[in-house]
Write a protein that holds these residues in place. Structure first.
Motif, short mmCIF file in Angstrom:
data_model
loop_
_atom_site.label_atom_id
_atom_site.label_comp_id
_atom_site.label_asym_id
_atom_site.label_seq_id
_atom_site.Cartn_x
_atom_site.Cartn_y
_atom_site.Cartn_z
N ILE A 1 15.51 7.84 7.11
CA ILE A 1 16.08 9.16 6.84
C ILE A 1 17.45 9.02 6.20
O ILE A 1 17.83 9.81 5.34
CB ILE A 1 16.18 9.98 8.14
N SER A 2 18.19 7.98 6.56
CA SER A 2 19.54 7.80 6.05
C SER A 2 19.56 7.30 4.62
O SER A 2 20.61 7.26 3.99
CB SER A 2 20.32 6.84 6.95
N ALA A 3 18.44 6.92 4.08
CA ALA A 3 18.36 6.47 2.69
C ALA A 3 17.23 7.22 2.02
O ALA A 3 16.08 7.09 2.44
CB ALA A 3 18.11 4.97 2.60
N SER A 4 17.53 8.00 1.05
CA SER A 4 16.51 8.72 0.28
C SER A 4 15.71 9.70 1.13
O SER A 4 14.57 10.02 0.80
CB SER A 4 15.55 7.73 -0.40
N ASP A 5 16.29 10.12 2.26
CA ASP A 5 15.67 11.19 3.07
C ASP A 5 14.21 10.92 3.38
O ASP A 5 13.38 11.82 3.34
CB ASP A 5 15.80 12.53 2.35
N GLY A 6 13.91 9.67 3.70
CA GLY A 6 12.55 9.37 4.10
C GLY A 6 11.55 9.43 2.97
O GLY A 6 10.39 9.78 3.19
N SER A 7 11.97 9.07 1.78
CA SER A 7 11.06 9.12 0.62
C SER A 7 9.91 8.13 0.81
O SER A 7 10.02 7.15 1.55
CB SER A 7 11.82 8.80 -0.66
N THR A 8 8.82 8.39 0.12
CA THR A 8 7.62 7.57 0.26
C THR A 8 7.14 7.04 -1.09
O THR A 8 7.47 7.61 -2.14
CB THR A 8 6.49 8.37 0.91
N ARG A 9 6.40 5.97 -1.04
CA ARG A 9 5.75 5.40 -2.23
C ARG A 9 4.33 5.02 -1.88
O ARG A 9 4.05 4.67 -0.72
CB ARG A 9 6.49 4.16 -2.71
N TYR A 10 3.46 5.05 -2.88
CA TYR A 10 2.07 4.66 -2.69
C TYR A 10 1.61 3.84 -3.90
O TYR A 10 1.98 4.14 -5.03
CB TYR A 10 1.17 5.89 -2.56
N VAL B 1 0.83 -1.21 0.00
CA VAL B 1 0.00 0.00 0.00
C VAL B 1 0.86 1.26 0.00
O VAL B 1 0.66 2.16 -0.81
CB VAL B 1 -0.93 0.00 1.22
N SER B 2 1.80 1.30 0.93
CA SER B 2 2.64 2.48 1.05
C SER B 2 3.90 2.11 1.81
O SER B 2 3.90 1.18 2.62
CB SER B 2 1.88 3.59 1.79
N CYS B 3 4.98 2.86 1.55
CA CYS B 3 6.21 2.62 2.29
C CYS B 3 6.93 3.94 2.50
O CYS B 3 6.67 4.93 1.80
CB CYS B 3 7.12 1.64 1.58
N ILE B 4 7.81 3.94 3.50
CA ILE B 4 8.60 5.13 3.80
C ILE B 4 10.02 4.69 4.10
O ILE B 4 10.26 3.78 4.89
CB ILE B 4 7.97 5.93 4.96
N SER B 5 10.95 5.32 3.43
CA SER B 5 12.36 4.99 3.61
C SER B 5 12.88 5.56 4.92
O SER B 5 12.25 6.42 5.53
CB SER B 5 13.18 5.55 2.45
#
Length: 128
Positions: free
Chosen positions: A53-62, A47-51
């Motif tokens: 902070i040390s990788a991709s600055d906490g990027s998200t996907r949906y 459904v969704s994920c959050i990286s």
């Protein structure tokens, strides 16, 4: 490693819920966290994920079906990831699981084989 998901319940179409996933037993802030769901008779989907902070600055996907309606966030101090779900639809009905990614410091994905620690699931029912 322990992940505890909570916040599910019964809500009417158009309503909102916020799911929480509390982690313990590992270096939480190094790992991406995701929410998956499984509806009756269907395969589990990301459904969704959050990286981290040390990788991709906490990027998200949906996943496309929840874009604009769901928001994922993380509070590293509380070791908690939240999934804010708005404008809920009947098709959002499922058991929702949180999971921690297998390897640290990696950008998050929505592929379940990338995750090796899973919470117990929380049921979300959207119905009038």
């Amino acid at each position: 490693v322990q992940l505890q998901a909570s916040g599910g319940g019964l809500v009417q179409p158009g309503g909102s819920l916020r799911l929480s996933c509390v982690a313990s037993g590992f270096s939480w802030d190094l790992y991406a966290i995701a929410w998956f769901r499984q509806a009756p008779g269907k395969e589990r989907e990301g459904v969704s994920c959050i990286s981290s902070i040390s990788a991709s600055d906490g990027s998200t996907r949906y996943v496309d079906s929840v874009k604009g309606r769901f928001t994922i966030s993380r509070d590293n101090a509380k070791k908690t990831v939240y999934l804010q779900m708005n404008s809920l639809k009947a098709e959002d009905t499922a058991v929702y699981y949180c999971a921690s990614m297998r390897h640290p410091r990696q950008p998050c994905t929505l592929w379940d084989f990338d995750f090796d620690a899973w919470g117990q699931g929380t049921l979300v029912t959207v119905s009038s």
